[in-house]
Design an enzyme around this catalytic site. Structure first.
Site, PDB file in Angstrom:
ATOM      1  N   GLU A 275       0.835  -1.193   0.000  1.00 46.82           N
ATOM      2  CA  GLU A 275       0.000   0.000   0.000  1.00 46.82           C
ATOM      3  C   GLU A 275       0.876   1.251   0.000  1.00 46.82           C
ATOM      4  O   GLU A 275       1.813   1.365   0.789  1.00 46.82           O
ATOM      5  CB  GLU A 275      -0.930  -0.001   1.212  1.00 46.82           C
ATOM      6  N   ARG A 297      -1.750 -10.811   3.114  1.00 45.67           N
ATOM      7  CA  ARG A 297      -2.943 -11.639   2.981  1.00 45.67           C
ATOM      8  C   ARG A 297      -3.687 -11.224   1.731  1.00 45.67           C
ATOM      9  O   ARG A 297      -3.293 -10.281   1.035  1.00 45.67           O
ATOM     10  CB  ARG A 297      -3.863 -11.459   4.187  1.00 45.67           C
TER      11      ARG A 297
END
Length: 661
Positions: A275, A297
């Site tokens: 991110e 994940r």
């Protein structure tokens, strides 16, 4: 190859994993708590194992019970989904120690990225750009406040073990820092068992762009392009899309290269997301993005990546976990079209996006688009878990086409029995700045009044609701008919926090008239033909419209949900005695807006408070909500205690008027 898979999760992600496993011929095992005994994921799985009581700490967060369920059921592998134990390295080690396969990264990779402060230090060493801020271990409030001053306001306080927007607070002024720090630390401790935070510079025109990465045990790491997740509220994503609007090939190359470098630095295996926080003030630039965190994940928004690449990420996870080489190479991946995902929540938007509960009297979606859900008609939205109802995903050749599909799909989504954010999502999908791709993470906050403006119910929906609440049987040709002509009827209904008093008449069987609403002459004349018990064809001025109606009763209240003209509205007709009791109530009593746990009480009996002052903090559905004083006054009594559980509507604090001098 894995032949039997246990899913250590619930809701829509458990259903999503089961779907792919079924297509691969893999036997699935679900786990469930007391509250989920009849849940959709339990029904879809080949086998289901009860793992404990409703609280997550006694069921979905109990790794020992999940591993025992896998061993007892003969499962070879465990897929954690997202949330719960998906990023818990101790659980990963326990799974592998039990000679089971964990469908996800190694424990060492999760640890490397699990704490935001350590992860950013690691990324700096790897040459990945990082946001300026304090990422150290010193956690004294005074020291952190000094660091915030050095960084320069506004700053962002972030729980170092956090994710999903939990434990994050923007602070614009030094005088607000202490309270924001306490709240972020408390939420981090509650959600992740870690109260430590980091403090970073808040980018004033930030966009949230993330890159999907995938690695295998053979040393291969690829990216599957980017997703833009800038539409957020309370640091939680609302609508995501792929690819990011305004993305040039040069910036994409720089960002995806940085993401692959980050994954390679920890020898990453499986699906992960890097991110980035991006400065969108001057368009996307190769020197205008910084590493924020890595999610080790699968992400909630993975369907938009699947849509534009044509890849099944869950299948790839399972194959990589089984030791296979990645089923795609970088050269085989390309962007095809554009995709959106909207998160449909049970939440009360006008009340500040408060999580809501309810019994789903009806839940239907537009069948022309992808809808990932873990619930169905007849299920309950409880206060115990995340209030997400579904993810609505669209894909088309262009961004404009995909966004129009999303807007139409939201209009065709029908939820009866609980309030939702569907109108809010629709307003977002139509907002001019979002339509033009000119958004940042602050758009919702800046445009909140516009996005949450409540449109009045249409006269058509109002009349159909009134007839339904008056128990007019549309299938009975003589229902409501009178021998000596029509007579008007008066009815009071509640809709969208407004009280309506209306007058209607039944002219003849199938012919109805709305005469006035709140003493305003409206003169709506309609003819209604029932197609089924809950579907009507309503003719207005020669134009026929299809209307869906769901009628049910609650204690002291008759309810109806009307879906017409692209909106679903709920109308209620309270019992007169209940209405009298409600009108007699006043601001002397502060009630719980939802079921939850009291995390903090700020006031004592006898203390004077001002309107808007925080009285206490309530946590529900993994989110903290401040309960504020409705007016100036003096606290007469506090009716709750810290760590105590309260039901929605229960009395929390009683006030008396401030004595005048």
């Amino acid at each position: 190859m894995i032949e039997s898979l246990l899913i250590a999760n619930r809701g829509e992600i458990a259903c999503r994993i089961i779907q792919t496993a079924n297509s691969m011929g893999i036997r699935t095992v679900a786990v469930f708590s007391d509250a989920d005994a009849q849940a959709r994921h339990v029904e879809l799985a080949d086998e289901a194992v009860h793992i404990g009581a409703t609280p997550v700490g006694e069921s979905y967060l109990d790794g020992n019970k999940i591993i025992a369920a896998a061993l007892a059921s003969g499962a070879q592998a465990i897929h954690p989904g997202y949330g719960f134990l998906s990023e818990n390295p101790d659980f990963v080690e326990a799974v592998t120690a039990a000679r089971l396969i964990f469908v996800g990264p190694t424990a060492s990779a999760i640890r490397a990225m699990g704490l935001k402060d350590a992860a950013k230090i690691l990324m700096e060493k790897a040459g990945v750009p990082v946001v300026p801020g304090y990422h150290g271990s010193e956690q004294s409030p005074d020291f952190l406040a000094q660091q915030a001053e050095l960084i320069g306001y506004p700053v962002l306080i972030k729980a170092r073990a956090g994710g999903g927007g939990k434990g994050m607070r923007r602070v614009d002024r030094a005088e607000d820092f202490e309270q924001a720090l306490e709240s972020a630390a408390r939420e981090g401790l509650s959600a992740f068992g870690d109260a430590a935070v980091l403090v970073e510079k808040y980018i004033l025109s930030p966009r949230h762009i993330e890159v999907q990465v995938f690695g295998d045990s053979h040393g291969n790491v690829v990216h599957l392009f980017e997703r833009d997740c800038s539409l957020q509220r309370r640091h939680q994503k609302v609508i995501e899309e792929a690819p990011a609007p305004g993305m040039s090939e040069a910036v994409r190359a720089a960002m995806t290269t940085a993401a692959v470098t980050a994954a390679q630095a920890i020898n990453y295996e499986g699906a992960g997301t890097i991110e980035f926080i991006v400065d969108g003030s001057q368009g996307l630039r190769v020197d205008g993005f910084w590493f924020m965190e890595m999610n080790t994940r699968l992400q909630v928004e993975h369907p938009v990546t699947e849509a534009i690449t044509g890849q099944d990420l869950v299948e790839a996870q399972i194959r990589v976990a089984a030791g296979e080489v990645l089923p795609f190479t970088q050269n085989e991946l390309s962007i095809q079209g554009h995709a959106f995902e909207a998160r449909l929540y049970a939440e009360d938007v006008p009340a500040g996006f408060l999580p809501a509960t309810g019994h789903l009297q009806r839940l239907t979606f537009d069948p022309r688009v992808r809808n990932d859900t873990g619930v169905r008609s007849g299920d309950d939205i409880t206060p115990f878990y995340d209030p997400m109802i579904a993810k609505i995903i669209t894909h088309a050749d262009t961004r404009e086409q995909a966004l129009k599909q999303l807007s139409r799909a939201l209009q065709n989504t029908q939820v009866a029995g609980t309030v939702t954010n569907v109108d809010f999502l629709g307003a977002l999908a139509r907002h001019p700045l979002f339509v033009e791709g000119m958004m940042d993470t602050g758009l919702i906050e800046r445009e909140l009044d516009t996005l949450t403006a409540v449109e009045p119910a249409s006269m058509l929906s109002t009349l159909v609701a009134a007839l339904s609440l008056a128990d007019v049987d549309f299938n009975e040709s003589l229902s409501g008919w009178r021998l000596w002509g029509s007579a008007s009827h008066l009815l009071t209904m509640h809709c969208q926090r407004e009280v309506q008093t209306l007058r209607y008449a039944i002219a003849e069987p199938g012919h109805y008239q709305l005469l006035d609403v709140d003493s305003r002459d409206v003169q709506l004349d309609v003819r209604i033909q029932p197609l089924s018990a809950d579907c009507l064809v309503v003719e207005v001025n020669g134009l026929k419209k299809r209307v869906s109606v769901v009628r049910w009763d609650e204690p002291m209240c008759a309810c109806v949900s009307v879906s017409a003209e692209g909106r679903t509205l709920e109308f209620r007709c309270p019992d007169p005695l209940e209405s009298a009791k409600e009108s007699a109530s006043n601001a002397d009593f502060v009630s719980a807006p939802m079921t939850g746990v009291i995390r903090l009480v700020d006031v004592l009996p006898g203390q004077s408070v001002k309107e808007g002052q925080r009285l206490l903090v309530l946590e529900a559905m993994k989110m903290e909500t401040s309960v504020l004083a409705p007016r100036d006054g003096v606290v007469e009594q506090v009716h709750c205690r810290v760590e105590g559980t309260v039901d929605g509507g229960s009395l929390l604090v009683s006030l008396v008027k401030t004595e005048q001098p």
